[in-house]
Motif scaffolding. Structure first.
Motif, PDB file in Angstrom:
ATOM      1  N   GLU A   1       0.845  -1.197   0.000  1.00  0.00           N
ATOM      2  CA  GLU A   1       0.000   0.000   0.000  1.00  0.00           C
ATOM      3  C   GLU A   1       0.880   1.247   0.000  1.00  0.00           C
TER       4      GLU A   1
ATOM      5  N   THR B   1      -3.531   0.294  -3.223  1.00  0.00           N
ATOM      6  CA  THR B   1      -3.244  -0.965  -2.544  1.00  0.00           C
ATOM      7  C   THR B   1      -3.269  -2.125  -3.525  1.00  0.00           C
ATOM      8  N   PHE B   2      -2.279  -3.011  -3.409  1.00  0.00           N
ATOM      9  CA  PHE B   2      -2.259  -4.287  -4.119  1.00  0.00           C
ATOM     10  C   PHE B   2      -2.363  -5.388  -3.066  1.00  0.00           C
TER      11      PHE B   2
ATOM     12  N   SER C   1      -3.419  -9.634  -2.293  1.00  0.00           N
ATOM     13  CA  SER C   1      -3.617 -10.949  -2.883  1.00  0.00           C
ATOM     14  C   SER C   1      -3.767 -11.992  -1.783  1.00  0.00           C
TER      15      SER C   1
END
Length: 355
Positions: free
Chosen positions: A320, A330-331, A333
């Motif tokens: 983020e 933000t990424f 997963s």
């Protein structure tokens, strides 16, 4: 001479009567009256205690309580010295010396002074409200609650109103399984089986709040679904490197472990979470079938013994960048791997009716 002897008993009787009268006079009662009031307000102190003690040894003689006007009236033996002990909760106890005169004693207004107490400092900490209701959703703040200690996300959801989780892990919202699961406001896009597996991996203490959205707005793109469950995860506000380790175990060979790492600096926030779950499950079933057809065995008896070993790994990386107080990128997963080993023992017996 005989006449004088006859008059002597009369004289003794008269002397006895006079002696008894003198004794009765010396033991006559004295009436003590008064009114108990507050020294500051002048208001009567009702139901205060008035005790009469013997002055010589402080032994209790009698006692009364004041009426609604703070007044009292009691009778004690006259010509004696007494102590009056007047007390009430929150006031200083007052002692008065009273000589009980035969004609009675009116003490008038008796003033009580409030007791001054030095109280230790009291610190009051208010916990955040657990439930908030808005037009389109309900928010449950589950952080630091008992339900968040030691459990998983799926177990936490079971404690919330309107949400039901069946034995297979299927999540229902108000009786409907047609719903979407969001994490931090983003759709998971997972099947129901994957959703169950992931929520079983998330530790409950990693969840800050749960939003139950029964009337999704257009921004959720949730047309045709019965609702949305949005799970908001805790985000560390500490700068630098910090982490958390969770270990949990349960009966029936159940184990949960987890590791959360977070690094925040200069607007960047890197986080990595890993959870492992091991669970064993045993199943036993038996069936009995009787047939009246002539070409098959009349009775079929079946037993099943099943043992399952489930292992689940969940990795949650996230990056983020905070542009300002209201804008961030933000990424996020979730990587999930689940394996299951199963061993099943069948016992099938075909029997005749005579067996």
């Amino acid at each position: 001479m005989i006449g004088r002897l006859l008059q002597f008993p009369r004289l003794l009787f008269l002397i006895s009567i006079l002696g008894i009268g003198q004794a009765l006079f010396s033991q006559s009662a004295s009436e003590i009256t008064g009114q108990v009031i507050d020294v500051n307000s002048g208001e009567p102190v009702d139901f205060s205690s008035v005790a009469v003690l013997l002055k010589t040894d402080s032994s209790l003689i009698t006692g009364v309580t004041t009426d609604l006007e703070g007044k009292f009236d009691l009778s004690i033996s006259a010509n004696e010295d007494y102590l009056l002990r007047i007390s009430y909760l929150g006031y200083q106890t007052l002692y008065l010396t009273v000589t009980a005169a035969p004609e009675g004693v009116d003490l008038g207004e008796i003033e009580l002074v409030e007791a001054a107490e030095n109280l230790a400092e009291i610190s009051v900490e208010a916990a955040a409200l657990m439930f908030r209701s808005e037009i389109d959703k309900r928010t449950y703040d589950v952080e630091n609650t008992i339900a968040a200690d030691g459990g998983t996300a799926i177990q936490l959801l079971q404690t919330l109103p309107s949400i039901q989780v069946d034995e297979e892990g299927q999540i229902n919202l108000r009786g409907s399984s047609n719903l979407l699961i969001y994490i931090n406001g983003r759709p998971t896009n997972l099947t129901s089986d994957d959703t169950e597996s992931i929520l079983e991996q998330y530790p409950a203490n990693a969840i800050k709040s749960v939003e139950v959205i029964t009337n999704p707005a257009a921004r959720f793109d949730a047309e045709g679904v019965g609702g949305i469950i949005n799970i908001i995860l805790n985000e560390s506000e500490l700068y630098g490197l910090n982490g958390q380790i969770n270990v949990g175990a349960g009966t029936g060979n159940k184990l949960n472990t987890g590791l959360n790492l977070n690094y925040r600096s200069n607007g960047w926030n890197f986080s990595l979470g890993y959870n492992f779950q091991y669970r064993e499950r045993w199943e036993y079933s038996e069936s009995w079938r009787e047939s009246f057809r002539g070409d098959v065995s009349p009775i079929l008896d079946q037993e099943y013994d099943t043992e399952n070993w489930d292992r689940t790994h969940l990795v949650r990386p996230a990056i983020e960048y905070q542009f300002n107080e209201n804008t961030s990128l933000t990424f996020f997963s979730s990587i999930n791997h689940r394996s299951r080993d199963r061993e099943r023992l069948y016992q099938i017996r075909s029997l005749d009716a005579s067996e």
